[in-house]
Design a protein around this motif. Structure first.
Motif, PDB file in Angstrom:
ATOM      1  N   PRO A 103      -9.142   2.635  -2.357  1.00  0.00           N
ATOM      2  CA  PRO A 103      -7.819   2.052  -2.612  1.00  0.00           C
ATOM      3  C   PRO A 103      -7.907   0.884  -3.580  1.00  0.00           C
ATOM      4  CG  PRO A 103      -8.203   2.365  -0.258  1.00  0.00           C
ATOM      5  CD  PRO A 103      -9.511   2.610  -0.945  1.00  0.00           C
ATOM      6  N   ARG A 104      -6.901   0.779  -4.442  1.00  0.00           N
ATOM      7  CA  ARG A 104      -6.876  -0.341  -5.380  1.00  0.00           C
ATOM      8  C   ARG A 104      -6.344  -1.589  -4.685  1.00  0.00           C
ATOM      9  NH1 ARG A 104      -4.269   3.492  -8.452  1.00  0.00           N
ATOM     10  NH2 ARG A 104      -5.581   4.507  -9.980  1.00  0.00           N
ATOM     11  N   ALA A 105      -6.781  -2.734  -5.186  1.00  0.00           N
ATOM     12  CA  ALA A 105      -6.225  -3.983  -4.704  1.00  0.00           C
ATOM     13  C   ALA A 105      -4.785  -4.098  -5.185  1.00  0.00           C
ATOM     14  CB  ALA A 105      -7.055  -5.157  -5.229  1.00  0.00           C
ATOM     15  N   ALA A 106      -3.955  -4.741  -4.392  1.00  0.00           N
ATOM     16  CA  ALA A 106      -2.558  -4.909  -4.768  1.00  0.00           C
ATOM     17  C   ALA A 106      -2.451  -5.608  -6.111  1.00  0.00           C
ATOM     18  CB  ALA A 106      -1.818  -5.705  -3.701  1.00  0.00           C
ATOM     19  N   ASN A 163      -5.193  13.852  -4.099  1.00  0.00           N
ATOM     20  CA  ASN A 163      -6.490  13.870  -3.417  1.00  0.00           C
ATOM     21  C   ASN A 163      -6.736  12.583  -2.648  1.00  0.00           C
ATOM     22  OD1 ASN A 163      -7.050  16.410  -4.403  1.00  0.00           O
ATOM     23  ND2 ASN A 163      -8.273  15.681  -6.125  1.00  0.00           N
ATOM     24  N   TYR A 164      -6.332  11.475  -3.258  1.00  0.00           N
ATOM     25  CA  TYR A 164      -6.508  10.188  -2.589  1.00  0.00           C
ATOM     26  C   TYR A 164      -5.676  10.116  -1.309  1.00  0.00           C
ATOM     27  CZ  TYR A 164      -5.873   5.201  -1.695  1.00  0.00           C
ATOM     28  OH  TYR A 164      -5.790   3.973  -1.106  1.00  0.00           O
ATOM     29  N   LEU A 165      -4.418  10.534  -1.386  1.00  0.00           N
ATOM     30  CA  LEU A 165      -3.553  10.480  -0.212  1.00  0.00           C
ATOM     31  C   LEU A 165      -4.052  11.396   0.896  1.00  0.00           C
ATOM     32  CD1 LEU A 165      -0.041  10.425  -1.939  1.00  0.00           C
ATOM     33  CD2 LEU A 165      -1.237   8.515  -0.866  1.00  0.00           C
ATOM     34  N   THR A 195       5.825   6.621  -7.442  1.00  0.00           N
ATOM     35  CA  THR A 195       4.449   6.998  -7.764  1.00  0.00           C
ATOM     36  C   THR A 195       3.651   5.779  -8.217  1.00  0.00           C
ATOM     37  OG1 THR A 195       5.132   9.229  -8.377  1.00  0.00           O
ATOM     38  CG2 THR A 195       3.015   8.471  -9.232  1.00  0.00           C
ATOM     39  N   SER A 196       4.246   4.972  -9.081  1.00  0.00           N
ATOM     40  CA  SER A 196       3.565   3.753  -9.531  1.00  0.00           C
ATOM     41  C   SER A 196       3.331   2.787  -8.371  1.00  0.00           C
ATOM     42  CB  SER A 196       4.380   3.066 -10.629  1.00  0.00           C
ATOM     43  OG  SER A 196       4.406   3.843 -11.809  1.00  0.00           O
ATOM     44  N   LEU A 197       4.305   2.695  -7.470  1.00  0.00           N
ATOM     45  CA  LEU A 197       4.157   1.789  -6.326  1.00  0.00           C
ATOM     46  C   LEU A 197       2.989   2.198  -5.432  1.00  0.00           C
ATOM     47  CD1 LEU A 197       7.920   1.341  -5.370  1.00  0.00           C
ATOM     48  CD2 LEU A 197       6.425  -0.394  -6.378  1.00  0.00           C
ATOM     49  N   ILE A 198       2.837   3.519  -5.197  1.00  0.00           N
ATOM     50  CA  ILE A 198       1.717   3.995  -4.380  1.00  0.00           C
ATOM     51  C   ILE A 198       0.405   3.780  -5.119  1.00  0.00           C
ATOM     52  CG2 ILE A 198       0.643   6.010  -3.330  1.00  0.00           C
ATOM     53  CD1 ILE A 198       3.381   7.144  -2.780  1.00  0.00           C
ATOM     54  N   GLU A 199       0.363   4.122  -6.411  1.00  0.00           N
ATOM     55  CA  GLU A 199      -0.860   3.972  -7.197  1.00  0.00           C
ATOM     56  C   GLU A 199      -1.359   2.531  -7.201  1.00  0.00           C
ATOM     57  OE1 GLU A 199      -0.742   7.308 -10.736  1.00  0.00           O
ATOM     58  OE2 GLU A 199       0.540   5.540 -10.937  1.00  0.00           O
ATOM     59  N   ASP A 226       2.859   2.232   0.997  1.00  0.00           N
ATOM     60  CA  ASP A 226       2.174   3.461   1.379  1.00  0.00           C
ATOM     61  C   ASP A 226       3.154   4.628   1.333  1.00  0.00           C
ATOM     62  OD1 ASP A 226       3.643   3.510   3.852  1.00  0.00           O
ATOM     63  OD2 ASP A 226       2.166   2.180   4.739  1.00  0.00           O
ATOM     64  N   GLU A 227       2.630   5.833   1.480  1.00  0.00           N
ATOM     65  CA  GLU A 227       3.459   7.026   1.329  1.00  0.00           C
ATOM     66  C   GLU A 227       4.559   7.105   2.367  1.00  0.00           C
ATOM     67  OE1 GLU A 227       2.967  11.912   0.985  1.00  0.00           O
ATOM     68  OE2 GLU A 227       1.274  10.661   1.639  1.00  0.00           O
ATOM     69  N   GLU A 228       4.247   6.782   3.613  1.00  0.00           N
ATOM     70  CA  GLU A 228       5.248   6.879   4.676  1.00  0.00           C
ATOM     71  C   GLU A 228       6.381   5.875   4.459  1.00  0.00           C
ATOM     72  OE1 GLU A 228       5.627   6.712   9.570  1.00  0.00           O
ATOM     73  OE2 GLU A 228       3.683   6.458   8.585  1.00  0.00           O
ATOM     74  N   THR A 229       6.017   4.659   4.050  1.00  0.00           N
ATOM     75  CA  THR A 229       7.046   3.652   3.775  1.00  0.00           C
ATOM     76  C   THR A 229       7.946   4.106   2.643  1.00  0.00           C
ATOM     77  OG1 THR A 229       5.614   1.846   4.517  1.00  0.00           O
ATOM     78  CG2 THR A 229       7.442   1.268   3.048  1.00  0.00           C
ATOM     79  N   LEU A 230       7.331   4.629   1.584  1.00  0.00           N
ATOM     80  CA  LEU A 230       8.109   5.112   0.446  1.00  0.00           C
ATOM     81  C   LEU A 230       9.056   6.221   0.889  1.00  0.00           C
ATOM     82  CD1 LEU A 230       8.751   5.263  -2.585  1.00  0.00           C
ATOM     83  CD2 LEU A 230       6.836   6.872  -2.810  1.00  0.00           C
ATOM     84  N   GLY A 231       8.534   7.184   1.645  1.00  0.00           N
ATOM     85  CA  GLY A 231       9.369   8.294   2.087  1.00  0.00           C
ATOM     86  C   GLY A 231      10.538   7.849   2.948  1.00  0.00           C
ATOM     87  N   THR A 232      10.287   6.889   3.849  1.00  0.00           N
ATOM     88  CA  THR A 232      11.346   6.387   4.724  1.00  0.00           C
ATOM     89  C   THR A 232      12.443   5.699   3.925  1.00  0.00           C
ATOM     90  OG1 THR A 232       9.738   6.075   6.515  1.00  0.00           O
ATOM     91  CG2 THR A 232      11.829   4.885   6.681  1.00  0.00           C
ATOM     92  N   VAL A 233      12.051   4.902   2.934  1.00  0.00           N
ATOM     93  CA  VAL A 233      13.039   4.195   2.113  1.00  0.00           C
ATOM     94  C   VAL A 233      13.790   5.179   1.226  1.00  0.00           C
ATOM     95  CG1 VAL A 233      13.365   2.463   0.317  1.00  0.00           C
ATOM     96  CG2 VAL A 233      11.762   2.034   2.178  1.00  0.00           C
TER      97      VAL A 233
END
Length: 372
Positions: free
Chosen positions: A161-164, A151-153, A34-38, A43-50
Protein backbone atom coordinates in the motif's frame (compact mmCIF):
# COMPACT_ATOMS: atom_id res chain seq x y z
CA UNK A 1 -22.78 17.34 -3.61
CA UNK A 2 -20.03 15.67 -5.57
CA UNK A 3 -18.09 12.67 -4.29
CA UNK A 4 -15.10 14.67 -3.05
CA UNK A 5 -17.31 17.21 -1.28
CA UNK A 6 -19.21 14.45 0.54
CA UNK A 7 -16.00 12.78 1.67
CA UNK A 8 -14.68 16.12 2.93
CA UNK A 9 -17.95 17.00 4.71
CA UNK A 10 -17.91 13.64 6.49
CA UNK A 11 -14.29 14.07 7.60
CA UNK A 12 -12.98 11.17 5.51
CA UNK A 13 -10.92 13.37 3.18
CA UNK A 14 -8.98 16.60 3.58
CA UNK A 15 -9.02 19.47 1.11
CA UNK A 16 -5.35 18.82 0.33
CA UNK A 17 -6.01 15.14 -0.39
CA UNK A 18 -8.93 15.99 -2.66
CA UNK A 19 -6.80 18.46 -4.60
CA UNK A 20 -4.07 15.85 -5.10
CA UNK A 21 -6.58 13.23 -6.23
CA UNK A 22 -8.25 15.65 -8.67
CA UNK A 23 -4.87 16.53 -10.19
CA UNK A 24 -4.06 12.82 -10.57
CA UNK A 25 -7.47 12.27 -12.20
CA UNK A 26 -6.78 15.08 -14.68
CA UNK A 27 -3.54 13.41 -15.82
CA UNK A 28 -4.52 9.74 -15.59
CA UNK A 29 -8.25 9.96 -16.32
CA UNK A 30 -10.86 7.60 -14.98
CA UNK A 31 -13.16 8.11 -12.01
CA UNK A 32 -12.10 10.23 -9.04
CA UNK A 33 -12.68 7.20 -6.82
CA UNK A 34 -9.94 5.30 -8.63
CA UNK A 35 -7.40 8.01 -7.84
CA UNK A 36 -8.57 8.12 -4.22
CA UNK A 37 -8.02 4.36 -3.80
CA UNK A 38 -4.67 4.45 -5.62
CA UNK A 39 -3.38 7.21 -3.37
CA UNK A 40 -4.51 5.48 -0.19
CA UNK A 41 -7.01 8.19 0.77
CA UNK A 42 -10.06 5.89 0.96
CA UNK A 43 -10.60 2.15 0.90
CA UNK A 44 -12.85 0.31 -1.54
CA UNK A 45 -15.69 -0.32 0.90
CA UNK A 46 -15.79 3.32 2.00
CA UNK A 47 -15.81 4.47 -1.61
CA UNK A 48 -18.60 2.06 -2.51
CA UNK A 49 -20.73 3.12 0.46
CA UNK A 50 -20.38 6.81 -0.39
CA UNK A 51 -21.05 6.18 -4.08
CA UNK A 52 -24.23 4.41 -3.07
CA UNK A 53 -25.34 7.41 -1.00
CA UNK A 54 -24.59 9.89 -3.78
CA UNK A 55 -26.42 7.86 -6.44
CA UNK A 56 -29.31 6.49 -4.39
CA UNK A 57 -28.76 2.90 -5.57
CA UNK A 58 -27.25 -0.09 -3.72
CA UNK A 59 -23.51 -0.73 -3.67
CA UNK A 60 -22.28 -3.93 -5.36
CA UNK A 61 -19.39 -5.27 -3.22
CA UNK A 62 -16.62 -7.41 -4.77
CA UNK A 63 -18.18 -10.73 -3.73
CA UNK A 64 -21.19 -10.11 -5.99
CA UNK A 65 -18.88 -10.29 -9.01
CA UNK A 66 -17.18 -13.56 -8.06
CA UNK A 67 -19.48 -16.28 -9.49
CA UNK A 68 -22.07 -14.79 -11.82
CA UNK A 69 -24.00 -17.58 -13.62
CA UNK A 70 -23.62 -17.89 -17.37
CA UNK A 71 -27.37 -17.47 -17.82
CA UNK A 72 -27.16 -14.10 -16.07
CA UNK A 73 -24.20 -12.97 -18.16
CA UNK A 74 -26.03 -13.93 -21.35
CA UNK A 75 -28.93 -11.65 -20.38
CA UNK A 76 -26.78 -8.69 -21.46
CA UNK A 77 -25.02 -9.11 -24.83
CA UNK A 78 -21.31 -8.37 -24.94
CA UNK A 79 -21.80 -5.38 -27.24
CA UNK A 80 -24.22 -3.75 -24.79
CA UNK A 81 -22.01 -4.56 -21.80
CA UNK A 82 -19.00 -2.99 -23.53
CA UNK A 83 -20.76 0.13 -24.79
CA UNK A 84 -22.46 1.02 -21.52
CA UNK A 85 -19.94 -0.63 -19.15
CA UNK A 86 -22.57 -2.66 -17.33
CA UNK A 87 -22.28 -6.05 -15.65
CA UNK A 88 -25.40 -8.19 -14.95
CA UNK A 89 -25.46 -9.43 -11.36
CA UNK A 90 -28.68 -11.43 -11.21
CA UNK A 91 -32.06 -11.90 -12.86
CA UNK A 92 -35.07 -11.65 -10.58
CA UNK A 93 -38.76 -10.83 -11.01
CA UNK A 94 -38.40 -10.31 -14.76
CA UNK A 95 -35.72 -7.67 -14.16
CA UNK A 96 -31.97 -7.74 -14.66
CA UNK A 97 -29.90 -6.27 -11.83
CA UNK A 98 -26.83 -4.60 -13.31
CA UNK A 99 -23.77 -2.92 -11.82
CA UNK A 100 -22.40 0.17 -13.50
CA UNK A 101 -20.14 3.14 -12.87
CA UNK A 102 -22.74 5.91 -13.19
CA UNK A 103 -26.33 4.83 -12.50
CA UNK A 104 -27.41 8.50 -12.66
CA UNK A 105 -27.07 8.41 -16.45
CA UNK A 106 -30.78 7.87 -17.10
CA UNK A 107 -30.37 7.84 -20.87
CA UNK A 108 -27.89 4.97 -20.63
CA UNK A 109 -30.22 3.07 -18.31
CA UNK A 110 -33.10 3.46 -20.75
CA UNK A 111 -30.96 2.38 -23.69
CA UNK A 112 -29.69 -0.73 -21.87
CA UNK A 113 -33.25 -1.65 -20.88
CA UNK A 114 -34.42 -1.22 -24.47
CA UNK A 115 -31.48 -3.20 -25.87
CA UNK A 116 -32.05 -6.24 -23.65
CA UNK A 117 -35.86 -6.00 -23.63
CA UNK A 118 -36.16 -6.12 -19.86
CA UNK A 119 -36.50 -3.82 -16.90
CA UNK A 120 -33.19 -3.16 -15.19
CA UNK A 121 -32.34 -2.49 -11.55
CA UNK A 122 -29.14 -0.45 -11.21
CA UNK A 123 -26.36 -1.00 -8.69
CA UNK A 124 -23.14 0.97 -8.39
CA UNK A 125 -19.53 -0.19 -8.12
CA UNK A 126 -16.08 1.39 -8.45
CA UNK A 127 -14.88 1.38 -12.03
CA UNK A 128 -11.98 -0.95 -11.20
CA UNK A 129 -14.51 -3.70 -10.34
CA UNK A 130 -16.64 -3.03 -13.42
CA UNK A 131 -13.61 -3.31 -15.74
CA UNK A 132 -12.39 -6.41 -13.91
CA UNK A 133 -15.76 -8.12 -14.39
CA UNK A 134 -16.04 -7.07 -18.04
CA UNK A 135 -12.70 -8.76 -18.69
CA UNK A 136 -13.56 -11.87 -16.73
CA UNK A 137 -17.01 -12.51 -18.18
CA UNK A 138 -16.87 -10.84 -21.60
CA UNK A 139 -13.18 -11.00 -22.50
CA UNK A 140 -12.82 -7.20 -22.70
CA UNK A 141 -9.27 -6.05 -22.07
CA UNK A 142 -8.30 -3.78 -19.20
CA UNK A 143 -5.71 -1.05 -19.11
CA UNK A 144 -2.60 -1.86 -17.04
CA UNK A 145 -3.70 0.66 -14.41
CA UNK A 146 -6.85 -1.32 -13.59
CA UNK A 147 -5.08 -4.67 -13.67
CA UNK A 148 -2.54 -3.40 -11.13
CA UNK A 149 -5.18 -1.87 -8.88
CA UNK A 150 -7.49 -4.88 -9.15
CA UNK A 151 -4.69 -7.27 -8.20
CA UNK A 152 -3.80 -5.09 -5.25
CA UNK A 153 -7.39 -4.95 -3.99
CA UNK A 154 -7.64 -8.75 -4.30
CA UNK A 155 -4.36 -9.26 -2.44
CA UNK A 156 -2.49 -10.58 -5.49
CA UNK A 157 1.10 -9.68 -6.27
CA UNK A 158 3.65 -8.08 -3.98
CA UNK A 159 2.48 -4.49 -4.25
CA UNK A 160 2.57 -2.65 -0.95
CA UNK A 161 0.00 0.00 0.00
CA UNK A 162 1.12 3.53 -0.75
CA UNK A 163 1.49 6.10 1.97
CA UNK A 164 -1.30 8.66 2.03
CA UNK A 165 -0.56 11.49 -0.34
CA UNK A 166 1.95 9.56 -2.44
CA UNK A 167 1.29 10.13 -6.14
CA UNK A 168 0.36 7.10 -8.28
CA UNK A 169 3.03 5.83 -10.68
CA UNK A 170 2.84 6.64 -14.36
CA UNK A 171 1.07 3.86 -16.20
CA UNK A 172 1.42 5.09 -19.79
CA UNK A 173 2.25 2.27 -22.17
CA UNK A 174 4.70 2.43 -25.04
CA UNK A 175 2.04 3.26 -27.60
CA UNK A 176 0.98 6.32 -25.66
CA UNK A 177 4.59 7.34 -25.15
CA UNK A 178 5.10 7.22 -28.91
CA UNK A 179 2.17 9.59 -29.33
CA UNK A 180 3.73 12.04 -26.88
CA UNK A 181 7.04 11.80 -28.74
CA UNK A 182 5.37 12.22 -32.12
CA UNK A 183 3.45 15.32 -31.12
CA UNK A 184 6.76 17.10 -30.53
CA UNK A 185 8.03 16.24 -34.02
CA UNK A 186 6.64 18.38 -36.87
CA UNK A 187 5.22 16.38 -39.77
CA UNK A 188 4.36 17.49 -43.29
CA UNK A 189 0.65 17.51 -44.03
CA UNK A 190 -0.21 14.49 -46.14
CA UNK A 191 -1.51 14.98 -49.70
CA UNK A 192 -5.25 15.56 -49.75
CA UNK A 193 -5.47 17.37 -46.42
CA UNK A 194 -5.18 20.74 -48.13
CA UNK A 195 -5.45 24.24 -46.76
CA UNK A 196 -7.75 25.09 -43.86
CA UNK A 197 -11.39 25.65 -44.74
CA UNK A 198 -13.09 28.98 -44.46
CA UNK A 199 -14.60 29.54 -40.99
CA UNK A 200 -18.16 29.35 -42.33
CA UNK A 201 -17.59 26.01 -44.07
CA UNK A 202 -18.70 23.24 -41.74
CA UNK A 203 -18.05 19.53 -42.03
CA UNK A 204 -20.39 17.01 -40.46
CA UNK A 205 -19.46 14.53 -37.78
CA UNK A 206 -19.72 11.64 -40.25
CA UNK A 207 -17.42 13.46 -42.69
CA UNK A 208 -14.99 14.08 -39.85
CA UNK A 209 -14.99 10.39 -38.94
CA UNK A 210 -14.10 9.50 -42.54
CA UNK A 211 -11.23 11.98 -42.49
CA UNK A 212 -9.98 10.47 -39.25
CA UNK A 213 -10.01 7.05 -40.88
CA UNK A 214 -8.06 8.30 -43.92
CA UNK A 215 -5.52 10.31 -41.93
CA UNK A 216 -1.96 9.08 -42.13
CA UNK A 217 -0.38 11.14 -39.35
CA UNK A 218 -1.20 12.87 -36.10
CA UNK A 219 -1.04 16.24 -37.88
CA UNK A 220 -3.62 15.07 -40.44
CA UNK A 221 -5.88 14.22 -37.52
CA UNK A 222 -5.31 17.59 -35.87
CA UNK A 223 -6.09 19.53 -39.06
CA UNK A 224 -9.32 17.59 -39.55
CA UNK A 225 -10.39 18.09 -35.94
CA UNK A 226 -9.75 21.82 -35.98
CA UNK A 227 -11.52 22.29 -39.30
CA UNK A 228 -14.56 20.60 -37.78
CA UNK A 229 -14.43 22.93 -34.79
CA UNK A 230 -13.55 26.25 -36.37
CA UNK A 231 -16.85 26.58 -38.22
CA UNK A 232 -18.63 26.28 -34.90
CA UNK A 233 -16.31 28.12 -32.54
CA UNK A 234 -14.32 30.66 -34.55
CA UNK A 235 -11.13 30.12 -32.51
CA UNK A 236 -9.52 26.77 -31.80
CA UNK A 237 -6.35 25.92 -29.88
CA UNK A 238 -4.86 22.44 -29.65
CA UNK A 239 -2.22 21.81 -26.98
CA UNK A 240 -0.22 18.59 -26.74
CA UNK A 241 0.67 17.20 -23.32
CA UNK A 242 3.89 15.47 -22.38
CA UNK A 243 4.26 14.40 -18.74
CA UNK A 244 2.60 17.35 -16.96
CA UNK A 245 3.28 20.15 -19.45
CA UNK A 246 1.02 21.37 -22.25
CA UNK A 247 2.46 23.13 -25.32
CA UNK A 248 0.95 24.74 -28.42
CA UNK A 249 0.42 22.22 -31.22
CA UNK A 250 -2.04 23.72 -33.74
CA UNK A 251 -4.43 26.67 -33.81
CA UNK A 252 -7.11 28.22 -35.95
CA UNK A 253 -8.37 31.80 -35.73
CA UNK A 254 -5.93 32.94 -33.02
CA UNK A 255 -3.00 34.04 -35.24
CA UNK A 256 -0.47 33.28 -32.53
CA UNK A 257 2.97 34.75 -32.90
CA UNK A 258 5.78 32.34 -33.68
CA UNK A 259 7.28 32.91 -30.25
CA UNK A 260 4.08 31.86 -28.55
CA UNK A 261 3.75 28.77 -30.70
CA UNK A 262 7.27 27.57 -30.14
CA UNK A 263 8.17 28.57 -26.61
CA UNK A 264 5.06 28.67 -24.44
CA UNK A 265 4.16 25.74 -22.24
CA UNK A 266 1.85 25.38 -19.26
CA UNK A 267 2.05 23.06 -16.27
CA UNK A 268 -1.10 20.97 -16.35
CA UNK A 269 -1.57 20.47 -12.61
CA UNK A 270 -0.95 24.10 -11.62
CA UNK A 271 -2.31 26.17 -14.55
CA UNK A 272 -5.55 27.73 -13.23
CA UNK A 273 -7.31 27.44 -16.60
CA UNK A 274 -6.99 23.64 -16.55
CA UNK A 275 -8.36 23.70 -13.02
CA UNK A 276 -11.76 24.36 -14.60
CA UNK A 277 -11.75 20.65 -15.47
CA UNK A 278 -11.12 19.33 -11.98
CA UNK A 279 -13.63 16.55 -11.36
CA UNK A 280 -15.30 16.87 -14.79
CA UNK A 281 -14.69 15.42 -18.25
CA UNK A 282 -15.01 18.85 -19.92
CA UNK A 283 -15.83 22.48 -19.21
CA UNK A 284 -18.22 24.71 -21.13
CA UNK A 285 -19.34 28.08 -19.85
CA UNK A 286 -18.49 31.74 -19.46
CA UNK A 287 -14.81 32.27 -18.75
CA UNK A 288 -14.39 33.22 -15.07
CA UNK A 289 -13.00 36.78 -15.00
CA UNK A 290 -10.29 35.90 -12.52
CA UNK A 291 -6.80 37.29 -12.95
CA UNK A 292 -5.12 33.87 -12.86
CA UNK A 293 -7.43 32.61 -15.62
CA UNK A 294 -7.05 35.67 -17.84
CA UNK A 295 -3.25 35.47 -17.59
CA UNK A 296 -3.35 32.34 -19.77
CA UNK A 297 -4.58 34.39 -22.71
CA UNK A 298 -2.15 37.22 -22.03
CA UNK A 299 0.68 34.70 -22.34
CA UNK A 300 -0.73 33.70 -25.72
CA UNK A 301 -1.00 37.35 -26.72
CA UNK A 302 -4.72 37.18 -27.58
CA UNK A 303 -7.91 38.59 -26.07
CA UNK A 304 -9.72 36.38 -23.58
CA UNK A 305 -13.00 34.86 -24.82
CA UNK A 306 -16.47 35.30 -23.42
CA UNK A 307 -17.26 31.59 -23.48
CA UNK A 308 -14.89 28.60 -23.39
CA UNK A 309 -15.17 24.91 -24.24
CA UNK A 310 -12.24 22.97 -22.77
CA UNK A 311 -11.88 19.25 -23.57
CA UNK A 312 -9.10 16.90 -22.41
CA UNK A 313 -8.00 14.38 -25.04
CA UNK A 314 -7.02 10.96 -23.73
CA UNK A 315 -5.48 7.81 -25.14
CA UNK A 316 -5.85 4.77 -22.89
CA UNK A 317 -7.02 7.18 -20.18
CA UNK A 318 -3.73 9.11 -20.27
CA UNK A 319 -3.98 12.82 -20.98
CA UNK A 320 -2.23 13.61 -24.30
CA UNK A 321 -3.82 16.91 -25.42
CA UNK A 322 -6.26 19.72 -24.69
CA UNK A 323 -8.75 21.33 -27.06
CA UNK A 324 -9.81 24.92 -26.36
CA UNK A 325 -12.68 26.31 -28.43
CA UNK A 326 -14.26 29.74 -28.15
CA UNK A 327 -16.10 32.40 -30.11
CA UNK A 328 -13.61 35.18 -29.43
CA UNK A 329 -13.90 38.16 -27.06
CA UNK A 330 -17.58 38.75 -27.74
CA UNK A 331 -18.79 35.62 -29.48
CA UNK A 332 -20.38 32.36 -28.47
CA UNK A 333 -19.79 28.76 -29.45
CA UNK A 334 -22.37 27.59 -31.98
CA UNK A 335 -24.03 24.23 -32.42
CA UNK A 336 -24.47 21.08 -30.37
CA UNK A 337 -22.03 20.76 -27.48
CA UNK A 338 -22.48 16.99 -27.37
CA UNK A 339 -21.42 16.80 -31.02
CA UNK A 340 -18.26 18.71 -30.14
CA UNK A 341 -17.46 16.23 -27.38
CA UNK A 342 -18.03 13.25 -29.67
CA UNK A 343 -15.81 14.77 -32.36
CA UNK A 344 -12.86 15.18 -30.03
CA UNK A 345 -13.32 11.87 -28.23
CA UNK A 346 -13.08 10.29 -31.67
CA UNK A 347 -9.94 12.38 -32.14
CA UNK A 348 -8.41 10.70 -29.08
CA UNK A 349 -9.35 7.27 -30.41
CA UNK A 350 -7.79 8.16 -33.75
CA UNK A 351 -4.51 9.22 -32.11
CA UNK A 352 -4.32 5.82 -30.47
CA UNK A 353 -4.96 4.06 -33.78
CA UNK A 354 -2.32 6.21 -35.48
CA UNK A 355 0.23 5.08 -32.91
CA UNK A 356 -0.78 1.45 -33.46
CA UNK A 357 -0.42 1.81 -37.25
CA UNK A 358 3.05 3.25 -36.77
CA UNK A 359 3.97 0.32 -34.54
CA UNK A 360 2.80 -2.14 -37.21
CA UNK A 361 4.79 -0.35 -39.93
CA UNK A 362 7.90 -0.21 -37.77
CA UNK A 363 7.61 -3.93 -37.05
CA UNK A 364 7.53 -4.67 -40.81
CA UNK A 365 10.78 -2.87 -41.53
CA UNK A 366 13.84 -5.06 -41.96
CA UNK A 367 16.31 -5.09 -39.12
CA UNK A 368 19.56 -3.35 -40.07
CA UNK A 369 22.60 -5.28 -38.98
CA UNK A 370 25.58 -3.37 -37.68
CA UNK A 371 28.76 -4.26 -39.49
CA UNK A 372 31.19 -5.81 -37.10
Amino acid sequence: MKLGEILMASGMLTESQLEKALKAQLIFGGHLGTSLIEMGFVDEETLGTVLSKTSGVPYAPPELFESIPEATISSVPAKVAEEYQVVPLKVADQAVHVALIDPRDLRALDEVSFAIGRRIVPWIAPEVRIFQALERYYGLGRLPRYITLGNYLDGAGDRKPRAAGQAPPRLDDKAVQRISDALETPEPVAPGVGAPREPNSEITLSELAERYCRADSHDDLAVAALEFGVGRAGRMLLLHVRADRASVWHERGLSLKAAARGLLSFQVTSEPLFGLLMGDDHFRGDLPPREEILSFYRKLGVAAPLELLLIPIRVNNLLVAFVLADGGPGGRIQGDGEEFLRAFRLFGMSLGLAALRKKIRDAARPVMRVAG
